[in-house]
Design a protein around this motif. Structure first.
Motif, PDB file in Angstrom:
ATOM      1  N   ARG A  59       0.858  -1.183   0.000  1.00 20.74           N
ATOM      2  CA  ARG A  59       0.000   0.000   0.000  1.00 20.74           C
ATOM      3  C   ARG A  59       0.891   1.228   0.000  1.00 20.74           C
ATOM      4  O   ARG A  59       1.478   1.573   1.024  1.00 20.74           O
ATOM      5  CB  ARG A  59      -0.904   0.001   1.235  1.00 20.74           C
ATOM      6  CG  ARG A  59      -1.948   1.127   1.212  1.00 20.74           C
ATOM      7  CD  ARG A  59      -2.765   1.194   2.508  1.00 20.74           C
ATOM      8  NE  ARG A  59      -1.951   1.765   3.571  1.00 20.74           N
ATOM      9  CZ  ARG A  59      -1.675   1.167   4.732  1.00 20.74           C
ATOM     10  NH1 ARG A  59      -2.129  -0.013   5.006  1.00 20.74           N
ATOM     11  NH2 ARG A  59      -0.921   1.774   5.627  1.00 20.74           N
ATOM     12  N   TYR A  67      -9.020   5.881  -0.574  1.00 19.32           N
ATOM     13  CA  TYR A  67      -8.259   5.883  -1.824  1.00 19.32           C
ATOM     14  C   TYR A  67      -6.913   5.165  -1.705  1.00 19.32           C
ATOM     15  O   TYR A  67      -6.132   5.156  -2.655  1.00 19.32           O
ATOM     16  CB  TYR A  67      -8.034   7.318  -2.304  1.00 19.32           C
ATOM     17  CG  TYR A  67      -9.328   7.983  -2.691  1.00 19.32           C
ATOM     18  CD1 TYR A  67      -9.848   7.841  -3.970  1.00 19.32           C
ATOM     19  CD2 TYR A  67     -10.041   8.739  -1.776  1.00 19.32           C
ATOM     20  CE1 TYR A  67     -11.038   8.443  -4.333  1.00 19.32           C
ATOM     21  CE2 TYR A  67     -11.241   9.345  -2.126  1.00 19.32           C
ATOM     22  CZ  TYR A  67     -11.730   9.191  -3.399  1.00 19.32           C
ATOM     23  OH  TYR A  67     -12.912   9.778  -3.747  1.00 19.32           O
ATOM     24  N   GLU A  69      -5.157   2.427  -2.196  1.00 20.46           N
ATOM     25  CA  GLU A  69      -5.175   1.134  -2.873  1.00 20.46           C
ATOM     26  C   GLU A  69      -4.023   0.244  -2.395  1.00 20.46           C
ATOM     27  O   GLU A  69      -2.922   0.715  -2.179  1.00 20.46           O
ATOM     28  CB  GLU A  69      -5.036   1.338  -4.377  1.00 20.46           C
ATOM     29  CG  GLU A  69      -6.174   2.132  -4.969  1.00 20.46           C
ATOM     30  CD  GLU A  69      -5.824   2.655  -6.336  1.00 20.46           C
ATOM     31  OE1 GLU A  69      -6.386   2.148  -7.317  1.00 20.46           O
ATOM     32  OE2 GLU A  69      -4.970   3.566  -6.410  1.00 20.46           O
TER      33      GLU A  69
END
Length: 155
Positions: A59, A67, A69
């Protein structure tokens, strides 16, 4: 405007290479490269055939938020040197195109900034994005699988 392609920071990479857990709390998987499309996100070079590599969840954001991801990446299993930060296109960016997407200072996607961009125009597209006031940094991601490749910052 000069830009810098940035590899993953060494400290968290070393922790993973020494057996630390990935973003999901799992141990990275150890594989052996066949030499075809196994890009290390730390040295920004392809992992040669026969070399060990790690597959893990990563990450590229400082904290969890909608947000942030998380996805799969590869790293050399053995320690490698971190790629220097410069404006040269990293070796691992060898596909014909990539997703190039801007993020704000709060690590949120800036809508309208993302697109699939031909590899040879990544720097030009990034400079255009940095011309906007709302883009703090840019991610380069696989156009086929959305895997994180590297970050781009202003130099």
């Amino acid at each position: 405007m000069p830009i810098h392609f940035k590899a993953l920071p060494t400290e968290p990479v070393r922790a993973l290479q020494r057996g630390g857990p990935d973003a999901y709390g799992y141990m990275p998987e150890l594989k052996v490269s066949d030499g075809d499309g196994v890009p290390c996100r730390h040295c920004l070079k392809n992992i040669a055939a026969g070399q060990g590599y790690l597959v893990l969840a990563y990450r590229p954001f400082p904290k969890l938020q909608p947000y942030a991801e998380t996805g799969p990446i590869f790293l050399h299993a053995e320690e490698c040197e971190r790629a220097t930060e410069d404006e040269a296109l990293p070796e691992i960016l060898e596909s014909p195109d990539y997703i190039v997407r801007g993020y704000d200072r709060g690590d949120r996607i800036v809508y309208g900034s993302g697109g699939v961009i031909p590899t040879g125009t990544i720097a030009e597209r990034t400079e255009t994005l940095f011309g906007r006031g709302d883009i703090a940094y840019v991610h380069v991601r696989s156009a086929r699988n959305n895997c994180y490749q590297c970050r781009i910052d202003r130099a």
